[in-house]
Design a protein around this motif. Sequence first.
Motif, PDB file in Angstrom:
ATOM      1  N   THR A  99    -124.526   0.343  62.527  1.00 38.68           N
ATOM      2  CA  THR A  99    -123.459   0.333  61.520  1.00 38.68           C
ATOM      3  C   THR A  99    -122.305   1.214  62.018  1.00 38.68           C
ATOM      4  N   GLN A 101    -119.514   4.111  62.440  1.00 36.85           N
ATOM      5  CA  GLN A 101    -119.603   5.552  62.157  1.00 36.85           C
ATOM      6  C   GLN A 101    -118.193   6.154  62.146  1.00 36.85           C
ATOM      7  N   THR A 102    -117.994   7.099  61.242  1.00 38.41           N
ATOM      8  CA  THR A 102    -116.702   7.787  61.161  1.00 38.41           C
ATOM      9  C   THR A 102    -116.905   9.259  61.514  1.00 38.41           C
ATOM     10  N   THR A 113    -113.100   6.135  64.072  1.00 38.18           N
ATOM     11  CA  THR A 113    -114.289   5.335  63.778  1.00 38.18           C
ATOM     12  C   THR A 113    -114.822   4.653  65.037  1.00 38.18           C
ATOM     13  N   PRO A 267    -126.526   9.623  55.860  1.00 38.12           N
ATOM     14  CA  PRO A 267    -125.217  10.006  55.320  1.00 38.12           C
ATOM     15  C   PRO A 267    -125.235  11.466  54.831  1.00 38.12           C
ATOM     16  N   ASN A 272    -120.878   8.949  57.107  1.00 42.76           N
ATOM     17  CA  ASN A 272    -122.051   8.075  56.975  1.00 42.76           C
ATOM     18  C   ASN A 272    -123.151   8.390  57.981  1.00 42.76           C
ATOM     19  N   GLY A 273    -123.026   9.523  58.644  1.00 40.30           N
ATOM     20  CA  GLY A 273    -124.083   9.999  59.528  1.00 40.30           C
ATOM     21  C   GLY A 273    -124.142  11.516  59.485  1.00 40.30           C
TER      22      GLY A 273
END
Lengths: 436, 72
Positions: A99, A101-102, A113, A267, A272-273
């Motif tokens: 997915t 990642q930011t 991103t 998250p 989100n990580g």
Amino acid sequence: MNNSTLNTAKNKNVRKLLQSASSCLLGATAVTGAQAQINDEGWQTDIAVLAYSETDRVSAFEPAIAVKKTFDDESVVGFKLVFDALTGASANGATPSDTPQTFTRPSGKGSYTAANNETPLDDTFRDTRINFTAMYETPLADRMDKVIWGANVSSEHDFISLGGSGTFMRDINQRNTTLSAGFSFEVDTIKPVGGSPIALNEMQVAGPSTRGGDESRTMVEMLLGVTQIIDRNTLMQFNYGLAVSNGYHTDPYKIVSVVDDNGGLIPANGLNGTYLYESRPDARTKHSVFSKVKRFVGGDVADISYRYMWDDWGVASSTVDMHYRFNMSRGWYLEPHVRYYSQQAADFYNTSITTTQADAIVAAGDNLTADYRLGEMAATTLGLKLGFLTPGGNKSSVRIEYYNQTSTASNVIGSQSSQDLVPDVDAVIMQFNYSF
Amino acid sequence: MKIVVLTMLLGSALISGCSSLGVKPWERDILARDDMALENASMDSAFDDHIYFSKEASSGGKGFGGGGCGCN
């Protein structure tokens, strides 16, 4: 002697001068007594331009100029100026995911991103560097000994380095053996963009966060060398180097992914990580042994060297470097180059970690990095250089090289095995040299 | 420390062994050639050292390894 003969003779002297002084500019490369002592009144100038380009990552453009002069008493003065402009994207240490990642930029004022299954690259990597070096070589009383002094200043927008060195050299065995002993020191100031992150802290969403100030590091080095003439066609060099550094060794822009036991993102902190800022030891001791053989082979020249380096971080590396110069007519030559490098990972390298591992590392205050440059790696360089004389008789050359790094991931967790966690890095190097 | 002592011993052995090697002053014609200098492409070497210092975990060996660079 006509004018053209005079010019050729002068150019020859000038070229020898350049070799001698620019070798010294670069540090303690031993020069044997076998090399002719040359006197010349003028300044010798050597210019070069290098372009370095990685696929999808960093590009660098580096012009350099070196000048030097040898005086009647055989003392030599030299200066060198290098300018470095870097742009592009640099791996931030986080692992790719299925997915997007930011990540928060180092300044804390924005984000970037990485698309799904794409290696996260910080695209804010941009820097210029100016490096100035000065050297002074002076023979001692009996001309069997000499001392080379060096000074170095380097400046980037987030880094300043000041250094000095002194190398003593003695010729013995009828100048067939040269012994050298050198010491150097370096003081670095690191001024990370946005302040230095707190080691092992989690990356926060863009906005104000707690940061440290400037950091510093010192390094002291010793280099002992023996250069020996073996026979009329062969030279050999052997060096032992010891480098001890103390202070800030962490890369303030590198992070480590923390994933769940299945390799999935967790998250946290508005991202989100989960990512920890890396942490390296505050000291490093490096040893190296280096040996080089240079041999004249029926008009051509073979140059082969080997280095073994090891340190107290668990890194150990081997480097084999080979050049073979095919001499052609009228001063032209063709020189293939092959280099092979392999290193084992630092003890604290992990491509990513689980939450359980992260908790243990944070609780113990251990070190941690996912910087692939400290991981297991092999690198190969293949190059070709063409040397020629300009119509005016000056030395010139162009070279092109291909450089490939292949890394091996460690601590691969769950679904990460389907990702290319540490992809190859490929670079092309092109350089032009001109001496006058 | 052991490494330093070992290196010094090895160095001493090399030096004593080296006393029987070498050439006479009039046999230095080939060794005095430009392309037989230990470092005959110093600009190339300096650029290479900087690249490899930036991209790998090792530096130094043939000269001092400090890089004056924030890249590693």
